[in-house]
Design an enzyme around this catalytic site. Structure first.
Site, PDB file in Angstrom:
ATOM      1  N   GLU A  40       0.888  -1.188   0.118  1.00  0.00           N
ATOM      2  CA  GLU A  40      -0.028   0.038  -0.080  1.00  0.00           C
ATOM      3  C   GLU A  40       0.733   1.055   0.053  1.00  0.00           C
ATOM      4  O   GLU A  40       0.528   2.332   0.885  1.00  0.00           O
ATOM      5  CB  GLU A  40      -0.997   0.002   1.201  1.00  0.00           C
ATOM      6  CG  GLU A  40      -1.846  -1.164   1.166  1.00  0.00           C
ATOM      7  CD  GLU A  40      -2.748  -1.243   2.506  1.00  0.00           C
ATOM      8  OE1 GLU A  40      -3.057  -0.651   3.348  1.00  0.00           O
ATOM      9  OE2 GLU A  40      -3.297  -2.508   2.604  1.00  0.00           O
TER      10      GLU A  40
ATOM     11  N   GLU B 107      -6.016 -10.711  -1.380  1.00  0.00           N
ATOM     12  CA  GLU B 107      -6.887 -10.417  -0.499  1.00  0.00           C
ATOM     13  C   GLU B 107      -8.404 -10.403  -0.755  1.00  0.00           C
ATOM     14  O   GLU B 107      -9.251  -9.466  -0.211  1.00  0.00           O
ATOM     15  CB  GLU B 107      -6.630  -9.208   0.377  1.00  0.00           C
ATOM     16  CG  GLU B 107      -5.162  -9.404   0.654  1.00  0.00           C
ATOM     17  CD  GLU B 107      -4.561  -7.935   1.627  1.00  0.00           C
ATOM     18  OE1 GLU B 107      -5.342  -7.293   2.062  1.00  0.00           O
ATOM     19  OE2 GLU B 107      -3.416  -7.641   1.652  1.00  0.00           O
TER      20      GLU B 107
HETATM   21  O1  G3I Z   1      -6.170  -8.974  18.856  1.00  0.00           O
HETATM   22  C1  G3I Z   1      -7.113  -7.692  19.112  1.00  0.00           C
HETATM   23  C2  G3I Z   1      -7.769  -8.144  20.275  1.00  0.00           C
HETATM   24  O2  G3I Z   1      -7.122  -8.591  21.409  1.00  0.00           O
HETATM   25  C3  G3I Z   1      -8.493  -6.710  20.611  1.00  0.00           C
HETATM   26  O3  G3I Z   1      -9.362  -7.096  21.547  1.00  0.00           O
HETATM   27  C4  G3I Z   1      -9.333  -6.331  19.495  1.00  0.00           C
HETATM   28  C5  G3I Z   1      -9.730  -4.861  19.808  1.00  0.00           C
HETATM   29  O4  G3I Z   1     -10.013  -4.202  18.655  1.00  0.00           O
HETATM   30  O5  G3I Z   1      -8.111  -5.871  18.596  1.00  0.00           O
HETATM   31  C6  G3I Z   1      -7.507  -7.122  17.975  1.00  0.00           C
HETATM   32  O6  G3I Z   1      -6.596  -6.912  17.330  1.00  0.00           O
HETATM   33  C7  G3I Z   1      -7.227  -6.489  15.836  1.00  0.00           C
HETATM   34  C8  G3I Z   1      -6.422  -7.519  14.796  1.00  0.00           C
HETATM   35  O7  G3I Z   1      -6.943  -7.077  13.682  1.00  0.00           O
HETATM   36  C9  G3I Z   1      -7.093  -8.829  14.856  1.00  0.00           C
HETATM   37  O8  G3I Z   1      -8.378  -8.991  14.599  1.00  0.00           O
HETATM   38  C10 G3I Z   1      -6.795  -5.067  15.509  1.00  0.00           C
HETATM   39  O9  G3I Z   1      -7.366  -4.213  16.437  1.00  0.00           O
HETATM   40  C11 G3I Z   1      -7.378  -4.893  14.168  1.00  0.00           C
HETATM   41  O10 G3I Z   1      -6.512  -3.479  13.731  1.00  0.00           O
HETATM   42  C12 G3I Z   1      -6.601  -5.746  13.191  1.00  0.00           C
HETATM   43  O11 G3I Z   1      -6.959  -5.605  11.708  1.00  0.00           O
HETATM   44  C13 G3I Z   1      -6.186  -6.219  10.839  1.00  0.00           C
HETATM   45  C14 G3I Z   1      -5.846  -4.934   9.917  1.00  0.00           C
HETATM   46  O12 G3I Z   1      -5.166  -5.735   8.528  1.00  0.00           O
HETATM   47  C15 G3I Z   1      -4.990  -4.186  10.435  1.00  0.00           C
HETATM   48  O13 G3I Z   1      -3.464  -4.826  10.811  1.00  0.00           O
HETATM   49  C16 G3I Z   1      -7.339  -7.059   9.986  1.00  0.00           C
HETATM   50  O14 G3I Z   1      -7.436  -8.400  11.064  1.00  0.00           O
HETATM   51  C17 G3I Z   1      -6.623  -7.747   8.868  1.00  0.00           C
HETATM   52  O15 G3I Z   1      -7.609  -8.171   8.177  1.00  0.00           O
HETATM   53  C18 G3I Z   1      -6.176  -6.429   8.124  1.00  0.00           C
HETATM   54  O16 G3I Z   1      -5.542  -7.021   6.906  1.00  0.00           O
HETATM   55  C19 G3I Z   1      -5.123  -5.830   5.855  1.00  0.00           C
HETATM   56  C20 G3I Z   1      -3.991  -6.312   5.170  1.00  0.00           C
HETATM   57  O17 G3I Z   1      -3.036  -6.640   6.103  1.00  0.00           O
HETATM   58  C21 G3I Z   1      -3.598  -5.415   3.921  1.00  0.00           C
HETATM   59  N1  G3I Z   1      -4.684  -4.891   3.236  1.00  0.00           N
HETATM   60  C22 G3I Z   1      -6.018  -4.580   3.892  1.00  0.00           C
HETATM   61  C23 G3I Z   1      -6.339  -5.529   4.898  1.00  0.00           C
HETATM   62  C24 G3I Z   1      -7.547  -5.399   5.516  1.00  0.00           C
HETATM   63  O18 G3I Z   1      -7.304  -4.115   6.177  1.00  0.00           O
END
Ligand code: G3I
Length: 372
Positions: free
Chosen positions: A158, A263
């Protein structure tokens, strides 16, 4: 997909011959095995504790696995020099158990990178030299550890704005406009055999895909081959048009660039804004029941629309199969999808092939039955 004899292929063959893994793809991956890999993203909770079993969906349906979050900088190196490989090691173990390839995600991204990476002890921006050392150490440590085990890396994620220009991020501000070249160079040094990818969302937009082609050419001029451009494919029932996606695939193919769909998911929920698209995790809108209509399940009409769209998309991927190396879904069941929480938290979306109970949906049937 052309078959290449690489060290990875040889080591995979040895694993098979030693009987420690079954490389015979099953499920949806077997349907497309002559055309491209079909992968899924593995959530972090599947990489702590017991691994998903051999007959679990991620293992039985797919032949390429990406960690949804576990290999991001904040998880791998949360504090300077403190590497945490537990979940990433489990991903490798899972892939070996399933006979699947591992895709590493991701080495350089402006999100999910701890603030310390860009700062000195006083909280001031570090120099270019210091940041280059940090980037080099991170990539060499991570890529080096999994040399020969990770098939390909999303090296840079990105980096582009919607108009195809370079995004303003701490990476770019501190390292300069060639920041991405360094990431690719370090990855190449650490594992010369691994595939290296550039990965971005909204790649169906002509200006954005043109930006990616430019980036690939600049890397080529610097002596670095980008093995594929990742089109993330976070789509919706309401966008993008198939013709826009096809146009971008043509642009990449005409530029001699291979394609990975990295994705894939298709949200069925109403958009919070007519102009809404993409996957920028900083976007967020307030919840309202009108934006969350399928809490009790997806009605037959939308189930059918989703199936039809998946079928059309896979027909398109097959049409360009000579350029497409892989199609990876961003998760396996609807229960796990990030789209339940983005761009509005706490909704009930239905974007994937398997429902909340792990049962195949009409979309699964559509792309496993009609593949001509
Ligand atoms: O694990 C914690 C949990 O303990 C907590 O209670 C909760 C509260 O919000 O958060 C959890 O972590 C989250 C994590 O996903 C696991 O679900 C984070 O807040 C959240 O920011 C994170 O989001 C991920 C996001 O990337 C940011 O890293 C998504 O799962 C993931 O699907 C998403 O993937 C991205 C790709 O890497 C890049 N392209 C876009 C794609 C979608 O955003």
């Amino acid at each position: 997909m052309a078959t290449k004899i690489t060290p990875f292929a040889i080591s995979a063959l040895l694993v098979v011959l030693s009987g420690s893994a079954s490389a015979a793809p099953e499920g949806i991956a077997s349907v497309y095995e002559d055309s491209f890999l079909v992968g899924t993203a593995i959530k972090s909770s599947d990489l702590t504790g017991n691994l998903p079993a051999k007959n679990s969906l991620p293992c039985s349906e797919f032949n390429a696995l990406t960690a949804e979050n576990a290999m991001k900088w904040q998880h791998i190196q949360p504090a300077p020099g403190q590497f945490n490989f537990a979940m990433a090691d489990q991903l490798i173990a899972l892939a070996q158990q399933c006979g699947a390839r591992v895709i590493g995600h991701t080495l350089l991204w402006h999100q999910q990178t701890p603030a310390w990476v860009f700062e000195d002890e006083q909280g001031n921006p570090v120099s270019r030299e210091v940041l280059l050392v940090r980037l080099r150490e991170h990539i060499h440590t991570l890529v080096g550890r999994y040399k020969g085990k990770v098939y390909g890396w999303d090296v840079v994620n990105e980096a582009l704005n919607e108009d195809g220009s370079l995004r303003d991020t701490p990476w770019r501000r501190i390292l300069g406009d060639d920041f991405y070249v360094h990431a690719f160079r370090f990855a190449k040094e650490a594992d010369p055999e691994a595939q290296l990818y550039y990965n971005d969302f909204n790649m169906y937009k002509p200006a954005k895909v043109a930006g990616a082609v430019k980036l690939v050419k600049q890397l080529g001029d610097a002596g670095i081959k980008v093995d594929a451009v990742g089109m993330q494919a976070h789509y919706s029932l309401f966008y993008p048009s198939l013709s826009d996606i096809e146009q971008s695939m043509k642009t990449l193919r005409n530029a001699g660039v291979r394609i990975a769909i990295t994705e894939l998911d298709i949200s069925v929920l109403p958009l919070p804004d007519d102009a809404f698209s993409g996957a920028d995790i900083t976007q967020s809108f307030a919840a309202h029941p009108v934006y969350d209509p399928y809490v009790e399940g997806l009605p037959a009409t939308q189930q059918h629309q989703l199936a039809e769209l998946y079928q059309q998309l896979f027909a398109l991927f097959l049409k360009y199969a000579d350029s497409v190396d892989r199609v990876t879904f961003w998760g396996t069941t609807d229960a796990d999808s990030w789209r339940n929480n983005w761009p509005i938290r706490g909704r009930t979306d239905h974007p994937l092939l398997f429902d909340r109970n792990g049962r195949p949906k009409a979309a699964y049937e559509a792309i496993t039955r009609h593949i001509d």
